[in-house]
Design a protein around this motif. Structure first.
Motif, PDB file in Angstrom:
ATOM      1  N   ASP A 147       0.826  -1.218   0.000  1.00  5.94           N
ATOM      2  CA  ASP A 147       0.000   0.000   0.000  1.00  5.94           C
ATOM      3  C   ASP A 147       0.856   1.262   0.000  1.00  5.94           C
ATOM      4  O   ASP A 147       0.376   2.352   0.281  1.00  5.94           O
ATOM      5  N   PHE A 148       2.165   1.113  -0.315  1.00 10.36           N
ATOM      6  CA  PHE A 148       3.028   2.285  -0.459  1.00 10.36           C
ATOM      7  C   PHE A 148       4.153   1.953  -1.429  1.00 10.36           C
ATOM      8  O   PHE A 148       4.405   0.781  -1.729  1.00 10.36           O
ATOM      9  N   LYS A 149       4.801   2.985  -1.932  1.00 15.51           N
ATOM     10  CA  LYS A 149       5.910   2.812  -2.870  1.00 15.51           C
ATOM     11  C   LYS A 149       7.024   3.769  -2.511  1.00 15.51           C
ATOM     12  O   LYS A 149       6.796   4.969  -2.314  1.00 15.51           O
ATOM     13  N   LEU A 150       8.248   3.247  -2.403  1.00 13.80           N
ATOM     14  CA  LEU A 150       9.407   4.083  -2.104  1.00 13.80           C
ATOM     15  C   LEU A 150       9.740   4.970  -3.300  1.00 13.80           C
ATOM     16  O   LEU A 150       9.677   4.532  -4.451  1.00 13.80           O
ATOM     17  N   SER A 151      10.101   6.204  -3.021  1.00 11.89           N
ATOM     18  CA  SER A 151      10.508   7.109  -4.095  1.00 11.89           C
ATOM     19  C   SER A 151      11.907   6.742  -4.590  1.00 11.89           C
ATOM     20  O   SER A 151      12.640   5.992  -3.937  1.00 11.89           O
ATOM     21  N   ASP A 152      12.293   7.268  -5.733  1.00  9.14           N
ATOM     22  CA  ASP A 152      13.645   7.024  -6.249  1.00  9.14           C
ATOM     23  C   ASP A 152      14.695   7.498  -5.254  1.00  9.14           C
ATOM     24  O   ASP A 152      15.739   6.846  -5.081  1.00  9.14           O
ATOM     25  N   ASP A 153      14.442   8.617  -4.593  1.00 12.65           N
ATOM     26  CA  ASP A 153      15.394   9.127  -3.600  1.00 12.65           C
ATOM     27  C   ASP A 153      15.498   8.188  -2.400  1.00 12.65           C
ATOM     28  O   ASP A 153      16.589   7.995  -1.847  1.00 12.65           O
ATOM     29  N   ASP A 154      14.367   7.606  -1.987  1.00 10.75           N
ATOM     30  CA  ASP A 154      14.392   6.636  -0.897  1.00 10.75           C
ATOM     31  C   ASP A 154      15.256   5.436  -1.269  1.00 10.75           C
ATOM     32  O   ASP A 154      16.071   4.959  -0.465  1.00 10.75           O
ATOM     33  N   ILE A 155      15.076   4.954  -2.490  1.00 11.15           N
ATOM     34  CA  ILE A 155      15.862   3.812  -2.968  1.00 11.15           C
ATOM     35  C   ILE A 155      17.353   4.153  -2.937  1.00 11.15           C
ATOM     36  O   ILE A 155      18.185   3.369  -2.468  1.00 11.15           O
ATOM     37  N   LYS A 156      17.689   5.344  -3.429  1.00 13.04           N
ATOM     38  CA  LYS A 156      19.105   5.757  -3.461  1.00 13.04           C
ATOM     39  C   LYS A 156      19.667   5.881  -2.055  1.00 13.04           C
ATOM     40  O   LYS A 156      20.838   5.545  -1.808  1.00 13.04           O
ATOM     41  N   THR A 157      18.861   6.359  -1.123  1.00 15.17           N
ATOM     42  CA  THR A 157      19.318   6.492   0.259  1.00 15.17           C
ATOM     43  C   THR A 157      19.673   5.128   0.847  1.00 15.17           C
ATOM     44  O   THR A 157      20.719   4.959   1.486  1.00 15.17           O
ATOM     45  N   ILE A 158      18.817   4.142   0.623  1.00 17.43           N
ATOM     46  CA  ILE A 158      19.097   2.807   1.161  1.00 17.43           C
ATOM     47  C   ILE A 158      20.258   2.158   0.408  1.00 17.43           C
ATOM     48  O   ILE A 158      21.115   1.506   1.011  1.00 17.43           O
ATOM     49  N   ASP A 159      20.325   2.370  -0.908  1.00 14.57           N
ATOM     50  CA  ASP A 159      21.454   1.838  -1.683  1.00 14.57           C
ATOM     51  C   ASP A 159      22.791   2.333  -1.124  1.00 14.57           C
ATOM     52  O   ASP A 159      23.789   1.604  -1.117  1.00 14.57           O
ATOM     53  N   ALA A 160      22.806   3.571  -0.655  1.00 17.83           N
ATOM     54  CA  ALA A 160      24.054   4.189  -0.181  1.00 17.83           C
ATOM     55  C   ALA A 160      24.494   3.665   1.177  1.00 17.83           C
ATOM     56  O   ALA A 160      25.625   3.930   1.615  1.00 17.83           O
ATOM     57  N   ILE A 161      23.653   2.902   1.848  1.00 15.70           N
ATOM     58  CA  ILE A 161      23.985   2.367   3.178  1.00 15.70           C
ATOM     59  C   ILE A 161      24.949   1.196   3.082  1.00 15.70           C
ATOM     60  O   ILE A 161      25.637   0.850   4.044  1.00 15.70           O
ATOM     61  N   ASP A 162      25.043   0.589   1.919  1.00 13.21           N
ATOM     62  CA  ASP A 162      25.831  -0.630   1.716  1.00 13.21           C
ATOM     63  C   ASP A 162      27.238  -0.532   2.305  1.00 13.21           C
ATOM     64  O   ASP A 162      27.982   0.404   2.036  1.00 13.21           O
ATOM     65  N   LYS A 163      27.607  -1.541   3.122  1.00 20.20           N
ATOM     66  CA  LYS A 163      28.961  -1.635   3.680  1.00 20.20           C
ATOM     67  C   LYS A 163      29.679  -2.886   3.181  1.00 20.20           C
ATOM     68  O   LYS A 163      30.787  -3.170   3.619  1.00 20.20           O
ATOM     69  N   ALA A 164      29.021  -3.657   2.279  1.00 21.22           N
ATOM     70  CA  ALA A 164      29.570  -4.935   1.804  1.00 21.22           C
ATOM     71  C   ALA A 164      30.017  -5.782   2.996  1.00 21.22           C
ATOM     72  O   ALA A 164      31.080  -6.392   2.999  1.00 21.22           O
ATOM     73  N   LYS A 165      29.179  -5.813   4.017  1.00 24.02           N
ATOM     74  CA  LYS A 165      29.504  -6.461   5.296  1.00 24.02           C
ATOM     75  C   LYS A 165      28.706  -7.748   5.439  1.00 24.02           C
ATOM     76  O   LYS A 165      27.537  -7.746   5.805  1.00 24.02           O
ATOM     77  N   ARG A 166      29.347  -8.870   5.145  1.00 22.31           N
ATOM     78  CA  ARG A 166      28.678 -10.168   5.221  1.00 22.31           C
ATOM     79  C   ARG A 166      28.654 -10.677   6.668  1.00 22.31           C
ATOM     80  O   ARG A 166      29.610 -10.503   7.411  1.00 22.31           O
ATOM     81  N   SER A 167      27.569 -11.353   7.029  1.00 20.71           N
ATOM     82  CA  SER A 167      27.514 -11.980   8.348  1.00 20.71           C
ATOM     83  C   SER A 167      28.136 -13.369   8.307  1.00 20.71           C
ATOM     84  O   SER A 167      28.689 -13.842   9.304  1.00 20.71           O
ATOM     85  N   LEU A 168      28.054 -14.044   7.164  1.00 23.32           N
ATOM     86  CA  LEU A 168      28.635 -15.369   6.965  1.00 23.32           C
ATOM     87  C   LEU A 168      29.233 -15.427   5.573  1.00 23.32           C
ATOM     88  O   LEU A 168      28.742 -14.775   4.656  1.00 23.32           O
ATOM     89  N   TRP A 169      30.270 -16.224   5.429  1.00 28.28           N
ATOM     90  CA  TRP A 169      30.758 -16.481   4.077  1.00 28.28           C
ATOM     91  C   TRP A 169      31.416 -17.836   4.027  1.00 28.28           C
ATOM     92  O   TRP A 169      31.625 -18.503   5.036  1.00 28.28           O
ATOM     93  N   TYR A 170      31.727 -18.245   2.828  1.00 26.65           N
ATOM     94  CA  TYR A 170      32.203 -19.591   2.511  1.00 26.65           C
ATOM     95  C   TYR A 170      33.275 -20.082   3.495  1.00 26.65           C
ATOM     96  O   TYR A 170      33.170 -21.163   4.046  1.00 26.65           O
ATOM     97  N   ASP A 171      34.323 -19.299   3.716  1.00 28.42           N
ATOM     98  CA  ASP A 171      35.434 -19.769   4.536  1.00 28.42           C
ATOM     99  C   ASP A 171      35.149 -19.744   6.034  1.00 28.42           C
ATOM    100  O   ASP A 171      35.991 -20.153   6.829  1.00 28.42           O
ATOM    101  N   ASP A 172      33.949 -19.275   6.430  1.00 27.50           N
ATOM    102  CA  ASP A 172      33.584 -19.337   7.839  1.00 27.50           C
ATOM    103  C   ASP A 172      33.226 -20.759   8.271  1.00 27.50           C
ATOM    104  O   ASP A 172      33.229 -21.073   9.454  1.00 27.50           O
ATOM    105  N   PHE A 173      32.899 -21.623   7.308  1.00 24.83           N
ATOM    106  CA  PHE A 173      32.377 -22.941   7.638  1.00 24.83           C
ATOM    107  C   PHE A 173      33.489 -23.962   7.793  1.00 24.83           C
ATOM    108  O   PHE A 173      34.383 -24.073   6.961  1.00 24.83           O
ATOM    109  N   GLY A 174      33.408 -24.744   8.858  1.00 29.19           N
ATOM    110  CA  GLY A 174      34.379 -25.795   9.096  1.00 29.19           C
ATOM    111  C   GLY A 174      34.461 -26.793   7.968  1.00 29.19           C
ATOM    112  O   GLY A 174      35.480 -27.446   7.770  1.00 29.19           O
ATOM    113  N   TRP A 175      33.348 -26.922   7.188  1.00 33.84           N
ATOM    114  CA  TRP A 175      33.361 -27.843   6.055  1.00 33.84           C
ATOM    115  C   TRP A 175      34.456 -27.476   5.066  1.00 33.84           C
ATOM    116  O   TRP A 175      35.078 -28.325   4.444  1.00 33.84           O
ATOM    117  N   HIS A 176      34.704 -26.186   4.897  1.00 33.57           N
ATOM    118  CA  HIS A 176      35.660 -25.713   3.907  1.00 33.57           C
ATOM    119  C   HIS A 176      36.986 -25.293   4.531  1.00 33.57           C
ATOM    120  O   HIS A 176      38.002 -25.235   3.862  1.00 33.57           O
TER     121      HIS A 176
END
Length: 303
Positions: free
Chosen positions: A252-281
């Motif tokens: 029932d709502f739509k984000l504006s283009d500016d809202d999208i850009k604001t959230i896009d800019a938050i990116d820290k490329a900060k993963r919580s888990l990745w491949y080499d975190d697992f004992g399997w690998h």
């Protein structure tokens, strides 16, 4: 568009199969809670349910599917069920064998989307060839991968026949995987977000909170709507009826283009888990790569 109409919206995968764009995840949920969540999700209009053998709750999910369908009068074909091959089952013949246990636990005759949970080096090519056979045999309607970076995904494309329909990755405002998104888009692979809400760091972000206040929505609803407008399939987890409904109340709502850009800019490329975190690998890995064990697990989780 109202909430129920939105939950019926689909994206068409590269093999023509239609997949709901918003679903329910059950990671870190025991069988009893998974059963109740899935049942409640189906009753509240969800069609996409996502689980994995590693989660240790496929049996609970199967019971929830059965009870949800009985409660609503819907049929199996009205649902889209995703599960994932456990790392310890990878390899050609072991993959062919493993799907039978998953089908038994889910109490289903076919899976809508079957994913390789993580790319086990030295095995994932043979594993994918087995997935291709399962697809051709009709045991699964679509096959895909999860947690594949661009290098491993390119290797898969170079050495197998079927392009994955989906790549399920950690994707949220803190970790947007822009390079992987671009690669997947170019290859015709649908990106699906696990951990879409990004935990406390994203949910407490003041910029997103400001946007949420503007629309009189929660931060979680704004993030899920951001995913929706970016064309990302999203599977937020919840075991609470109120939140199951709230997470899908984004139409029932739509984000504006500016809202999208604001959230896009938050990116820290900060993963919580990745491949080499697992004992399997990695023998020094911090995450135990095993099937989750729950007190309410049935005997057929002994494997």
């Amino acid at each position: 568009m109202n909430r129920l109409e939105g939950l019926e919206e689909t994206t068409t995968l590269n093999n023509g199969v239609k997949m709901p764009r918003l679903g329910l995840g059950v990671w870190k949920t025991d069988n009893t809670s998974a059963k109740e969540s899935v049942k409640e999700g189906i009753i509240k209009g969800y069609h996409l349910i996502d689980t994995a053998k590693q989660y240790g709750n496929e049996s609970g999910v199967g019971e929830g599917i059965k009870e949800g369908l009985a409660e609503t009068g819907m049929n199996r074909k009205d649902l889209f069920i995703t599960t994932k091959l456990f790392n310890g089952d990878q390899g050609y013949q072991s993959t062919l064998d493993a799907v039978n246990g998953t089908l038994e636990r889910l109490d289903l005759t076919y899976i809508d989307l079957y994913l390789i949970h993580w790319p086990v080096d030295g095995k994932y090519i043979d594993t994918w060839r087995a997935m291709e056979k399962l697809y051709h045999d009709g045991k699964v309607r679509a096959i895909g991968v999860s947690n594949f970076d661009n290098e491993r995904l390119q290797n898969l494309l170079d050495n197998t026949n079927i392009v994955p329909a989906v790549n399920q990755m950690e994707f949220n405002p803190i970790n947007q995987e822009k390079g992987i998104v671009e690669f997947n888009n170019h290859a015709g692979i649908q990106l699906e977000a696990w951990s879409p809400l990004g935990g406390g760091e994203a949910l407490s972000n003041p910029e997103i909170k400001k946007i949420a206040d503007k629309y009189s929505k929660s931060v979680a609803q704004v993030i899920i709507r951001w995913d929706w407008q970016k064309g990302i399939v999203t599977i937020p987890k919840s075991s609470h009826e109120k939140r199951i409904i709230q997470n899908s109340d984004i139409f029932d709502f739509k984000l504006s283009d500016d809202d999208i850009k604001t959230i896009d800019a938050i990116d820290k490329a900060k993963r919580s888990l990745w491949y080499d975190d697992f004992g399997w690998h990695n023998p020094e890995g911090q995450v135990v790569d095993a099937v989750d064990k729950w007190d309410d697990s049935p005997k057929n989780y002994k494997d």
